[in-house]
Design a protein around this motif. Structure first.
Motif, PDB file in Angstrom:
ATOM      1  N   LEU A   1       0.831  -1.194   0.000  1.00 14.28           N
ATOM      2  CA  LEU A   1       0.000   0.000   0.000  1.00 14.28           C
ATOM      3  C   LEU A   1       0.872   1.253   0.000  1.00 14.28           C
ATOM      4  O   LEU A   1       0.549   2.243  -0.634  1.00 14.28           O
ATOM      5  N   LEU A   2       1.966   1.201   0.737  1.00 14.36           N
ATOM      6  CA  LEU A   2       2.895   2.325   0.843  1.00 14.36           C
ATOM      7  C   LEU A   2       4.284   1.739   1.060  1.00 14.36           C
ATOM      8  O   LEU A   2       4.427   0.805   1.848  1.00 14.36           O
ATOM      9  N   ALA A   3       5.267   2.281   0.379  1.00 14.21           N
ATOM     10  CA  ALA A   3       6.646   1.812   0.581  1.00 14.21           C
ATOM     11  C   ALA A   3       7.624   2.932   0.270  1.00 14.21           C
ATOM     12  O   ALA A   3       7.453   3.670  -0.693  1.00 14.21           O
ATOM     13  N   LYS A   4       8.625   3.055   1.122  1.00 15.61           N
ATOM     14  CA  LYS A   4       9.736   3.987   0.901  1.00 15.61           C
ATOM     15  C   LYS A   4      11.021   3.219   1.213  1.00 15.61           C
ATOM     16  O   LYS A   4      11.184   2.703   2.307  1.00 15.61           O
ATOM     17  N   TYR A   5      11.916   3.152   0.236  1.00 17.17           N
ATOM     18  CA  TYR A   5      13.219   2.524   0.418  1.00 17.17           C
ATOM     19  C   TYR A   5      14.269   3.627   0.382  1.00 17.17           C
ATOM     20  O   TYR A   5      14.201   4.530  -0.455  1.00 17.17           O
ATOM     21  N   TYR A   6      15.246   3.525   1.298  1.00 16.83           N
ATOM     22  CA  TYR A   6      16.196   4.620   1.470  1.00 16.83           C
ATOM     23  C   TYR A   6      17.624   4.299   1.034  1.00 16.83           C
ATOM     24  O   TYR A   6      18.495   5.139   1.169  1.00 16.83           O
ATOM     25  N   ASP A   7      17.869   3.094   0.538  1.00 12.92           N
ATOM     26  CA  ASP A   7      19.200   2.778   0.016  1.00 12.92           C
ATOM     27  C   ASP A   7      19.058   1.781  -1.124  1.00 12.92           C
ATOM     28  O   ASP A   7      17.950   1.479  -1.565  1.00 12.92           O
ATOM     29  N   ASP A   8      20.183   1.277  -1.598  1.00 13.74           N
ATOM     30  CA  ASP A   8      20.171   0.381  -2.759  1.00 13.74           C
ATOM     31  C   ASP A   8      20.194  -1.097  -2.383  1.00 13.74           C
ATOM     32  O   ASP A   8      20.597  -1.930  -3.199  1.00 13.74           O
ATOM     33  N   THR A   9      19.752  -1.446  -1.178  1.00 17.87           N
ATOM     34  CA  THR A   9      19.701  -2.849  -0.793  1.00 17.87           C
ATOM     35  C   THR A   9      18.803  -3.628  -1.748  1.00 17.87           C
ATOM     36  O   THR A   9      19.112  -4.748  -2.134  1.00 17.87           O
ATOM     37  N   PHE A  10      17.692  -3.029  -2.121  1.00 19.78           N
ATOM     38  CA  PHE A  10      16.768  -3.617  -3.092  1.00 19.78           C
ATOM     39  C   PHE A  10      16.530  -2.563  -4.182  1.00 19.78           C
ATOM     40  O   PHE A  10      15.581  -1.788  -4.103  1.00 19.78           O
ATOM     41  N   PRO A  11      17.396  -2.534  -5.194  1.00 18.30           N
ATOM     42  CA  PRO A  11      17.359  -1.430  -6.155  1.00 18.30           C
ATOM     43  C   PRO A  11      16.156  -1.426  -7.103  1.00 18.30           C
ATOM     44  O   PRO A  11      15.734  -0.370  -7.544  1.00 18.30           O
ATOM     45  N   SER A  12      15.601  -2.581  -7.429  1.00 18.98           N
ATOM     46  CA  SER A  12      14.494  -2.585  -8.383  1.00 18.98           C
ATOM     47  C   SER A  12      13.163  -2.852  -7.684  1.00 18.98           C
ATOM     48  O   SER A  12      13.105  -3.424  -6.593  1.00 18.98           O
ATOM     49  N   MET A  13      12.104  -2.450  -8.342  1.00 17.12           N
ATOM     50  CA  MET A  13      10.753  -2.677  -7.816  1.00 17.12           C
ATOM     51  C   MET A  13      10.492  -4.180  -7.650  1.00 17.12           C
ATOM     52  O   MET A  13       9.882  -4.601  -6.674  1.00 17.12           O
ATOM     53  N   LYS A  14      10.999  -4.972  -8.576  1.00 16.25           N
ATOM     54  CA  LYS A  14      10.815  -6.426  -8.510  1.00 16.25           C
ATOM     55  C   LYS A  14      11.468  -6.997  -7.251  1.00 16.25           C
ATOM     56  O   LYS A  14      10.876  -7.818  -6.544  1.00 16.25           O
ATOM     57  N   GLU A  15      12.693  -6.549  -6.953  1.00 18.78           N
ATOM     58  CA  GLU A  15      13.394  -7.020  -5.756  1.00 18.78           C
ATOM     59  C   GLU A  15      12.693  -6.540  -4.478  1.00 18.78           C
ATOM     60  O   GLU A  15      12.610  -7.287  -3.498  1.00 18.78           O
ATOM     61  N   GLN A  16      12.198  -5.313  -4.496  1.00 21.44           N
ATOM     62  CA  GLN A  16      11.482  -4.790  -3.333  1.00 21.44           C
ATOM     63  C   GLN A  16      10.222  -5.606  -3.053  1.00 21.44           C
ATOM     64  O   GLN A  16       9.971  -6.003  -1.918  1.00 21.44           O
ATOM     65  N   LYS A  17       9.448  -5.866  -4.091  1.00 21.96           N
ATOM     66  CA  LYS A  17       8.198  -6.622  -3.908  1.00 21.96           C
ATOM     67  C   LYS A  17       8.473  -8.054  -3.474  1.00 21.96           C
ATOM     68  O   LYS A  17       7.739  -8.606  -2.657  1.00 21.96           O
ATOM     69  N   ALA A  18       9.535  -8.666  -3.999  1.00 22.45           N
ATOM     70  CA  ALA A  18       9.908 -10.020  -3.580  1.00 22.45           C
ATOM     71  C   ALA A  18      10.302 -10.020  -2.103  1.00 22.45           C
ATOM     72  O   ALA A  18       9.907 -10.918  -1.338  1.00 22.45           O
ATOM     73  N   PHE A  19      11.061  -9.004  -1.689  1.00 21.47           N
ATOM     74  CA  PHE A  19      11.442  -8.881  -0.282  1.00 21.47           C
ATOM     75  C   PHE A  19      10.206  -8.694   0.595  1.00 21.47           C
ATOM     76  O   PHE A  19      10.065  -9.352   1.626  1.00 21.47           O
ATOM     77  N   GLU A  20       9.305  -7.809   0.187  1.00 18.71           N
ATOM     78  CA  GLU A  20       8.086  -7.558   0.958  1.00 18.71           C
ATOM     79  C   GLU A  20       7.251  -8.830   1.098  1.00 18.71           C
ATOM     80  O   GLU A  20       6.722  -9.119   2.167  1.00 18.71           O
ATOM     81  N   LYS A  21       7.135  -9.591   0.021  1.00 26.32           N
ATOM     82  CA  LYS A  21       6.366 -10.844   0.048  1.00 26.32           C
ATOM     83  C   LYS A  21       7.006 -11.829   1.020  1.00 26.32           C
ATOM     84  O   LYS A  21       6.318 -12.480   1.811  1.00 26.32           O
ATOM     85  N   ASN A  22       8.331 -11.929   0.972  1.00 26.54           N
ATOM     86  CA  ASN A  22       9.066 -12.820   1.865  1.00 26.54           C
ATOM     87  C   ASN A  22       8.870 -12.403   3.327  1.00 26.54           C
ATOM     88  O   ASN A  22       8.609 -13.235   4.192  1.00 26.54           O
ATOM     89  N   VAL A  23       8.987 -11.109   3.590  1.00 24.01           N
ATOM     90  CA  VAL A  23       8.794 -10.592   4.952  1.00 24.01           C
ATOM     91  C   VAL A  23       7.368 -10.880   5.420  1.00 24.01           C
ATOM     92  O   VAL A  23       7.151 -11.355   6.536  1.00 24.01           O
ATOM     93  N   PHE A  24       6.396 -10.609   4.572  1.00 24.56           N
ATOM     94  CA  PHE A  24       4.999 -10.846   4.936  1.00 24.56           C
ATOM     95  C   PHE A  24       4.758 -12.324   5.251  1.00 24.56           C
ATOM     96  O   PHE A  24       4.117 -12.649   6.258  1.00 24.56           O
ATOM     97  N   ASN A  25       5.273 -13.216   4.399  1.00 27.99           N
ATOM     98  CA  ASN A  25       5.082 -14.651   4.621  1.00 27.99           C
ATOM     99  C   ASN A  25       5.688 -15.121   5.939  1.00 27.99           C
ATOM    100  O   ASN A  25       5.146 -16.013   6.589  1.00 27.99           O
ATOM    101  N   LYS A  26       6.790 -14.500   6.355  1.00 26.10           N
ATOM    102  CA  LYS A  26       7.457 -14.891   7.603  1.00 26.10           C
ATOM    103  C   LYS A  26       6.820 -14.252   8.842  1.00 26.10           C
ATOM    104  O   LYS A  26       6.996 -14.755   9.944  1.00 26.10           O
ATOM    105  N   THR A  27       6.089 -13.155   8.667  1.00 28.87           N
ATOM    106  CA  THR A  27       5.643 -12.401   9.846  1.00 28.87           C
ATOM    107  C   THR A  27       4.134 -12.339  10.061  1.00 28.87           C
ATOM    108  O   THR A  27       3.703 -12.061  11.172  1.00 28.87           O
ATOM    109  N   HIS A  28       3.327 -12.556   9.055  1.00 28.20           N
ATOM    110  CA  HIS A  28       1.899 -12.264   9.199  1.00 28.20           C
ATOM    111  C   HIS A  28       1.153 -13.196  10.141  1.00 28.20           C
ATOM    112  O   HIS A  28       0.077 -12.852  10.614  1.00 28.20           O
ATOM    113  N   LYS A  29       1.728 -14.347  10.462  1.00 27.81           N
ATOM    114  CA  LYS A  29       1.040 -15.273  11.375  1.00 27.81           C
ATOM    115  C   LYS A  29       1.708 -15.354  12.743  1.00 27.81           C
ATOM    116  O   LYS A  29       1.370 -16.207  13.539  1.00 27.81           O
ATOM    117  N   THR A  30       2.621 -14.452  13.024  1.00 30.10           N
ATOM    118  CA  THR A  30       3.335 -14.497  14.299  1.00 30.10           C
ATOM    119  C   THR A  30       2.878 -13.370  15.214  1.00 30.10           C
ATOM    120  O   THR A  30       2.317 -12.380  14.766  1.00 30.10           O
TER     121      THR A  30
END
Length: 187
Positions: free
Chosen positions: A34-63
């Motif tokens: 819904l909203l995202a701000k990245y402040y460095d080049d850890t995830f430089p492309s939108m594809k990498e950012q969304k993959a990271f977000e999906k991974n984070v969500f999968n690991k955290t949404h049920k905890t």
């Protein structure tokens, strides 16, 4: 008698940095951005950012936790109704600093959205949400951690607060003043 040599392991200390926050993002209960701000080049492309977000969500949404360590990053998070709020820092970052950013973000949005922190309300006020994020963090540097200061800076008021100069301006435009109200009208 020989000198005793102390064996002290070499510890690598990271230089302190103002660039504390790597990313802030808010996902819905399906893991969609819904909203995202990245402040460095850890995830430089939108594809990498969304993959990271999906991974984070999968690991955290049920905890029930508030912190995760994933892909060499420290992630603090919080959920509310149908939203998930995330603040990401490096692996050596102080979790309390990241948690202060997360708390400020949530409390500021809670105030702005009049205690209705849910997807529909956030989408209706997305411009204000970006202003709140920009007041808290700029370029990865934490600027503010007090929600009251953030709200003052972005100038949001709750419904119960009166508009301070609204009536004065209305009276001026209408040609009324305190003096003219005390003098009875002429016929």
């Amino acid at each position: 008698m020989g000198c005793a040599r102390l064996s002290v392991p070499f510890l690598w200390f990271q230089e302190p940095s103002l660039y504390t926050v790597k990313a802030i993002f808010i996902l819905d209960n399906d893991g969609q951005r819904l909203l995202a701000k990245y402040y460095d080049d850890t995830f430089p492309s939108m594809k990498e950012q969304k993959a990271f977000e999906k991974n984070v969500f999968n690991k955290t949404h049920k905890t029930d936790s508030e912190i995760a360590f994933l892909e060499g990053l420290t992630i603090v998070y919080k959920s509310s109704i149908d939203l998930f709020f995330y603040v990401v820092g490096s692996s050596h970052e102080n979790e309390l600093m990241l948690m202060a950013v997360l708390t400020c973000l949530f409390d500021s949005l809670n105030h702005m959205l009049r205690k209705n922190v849910e997807k529909r309300s956030l989408l209706d006020n997305m411009d204000g949400a970006f202003l709140v994020v920009d007041e808290i963090v700029d370029g990865g540097v934490i600027l503010e951690s007090d929600p009251q200061q953030v709200i003052q800076k972005v100038n949001f008021r709750t419904i119960s607060e009166p508009a301070a100069y609204g009536f004065v301006l209305f009276d001026y435009i209408a040609g009324r003043s305190e003096q003219s109200e005390s003098v009875p009208p002429r016929c």
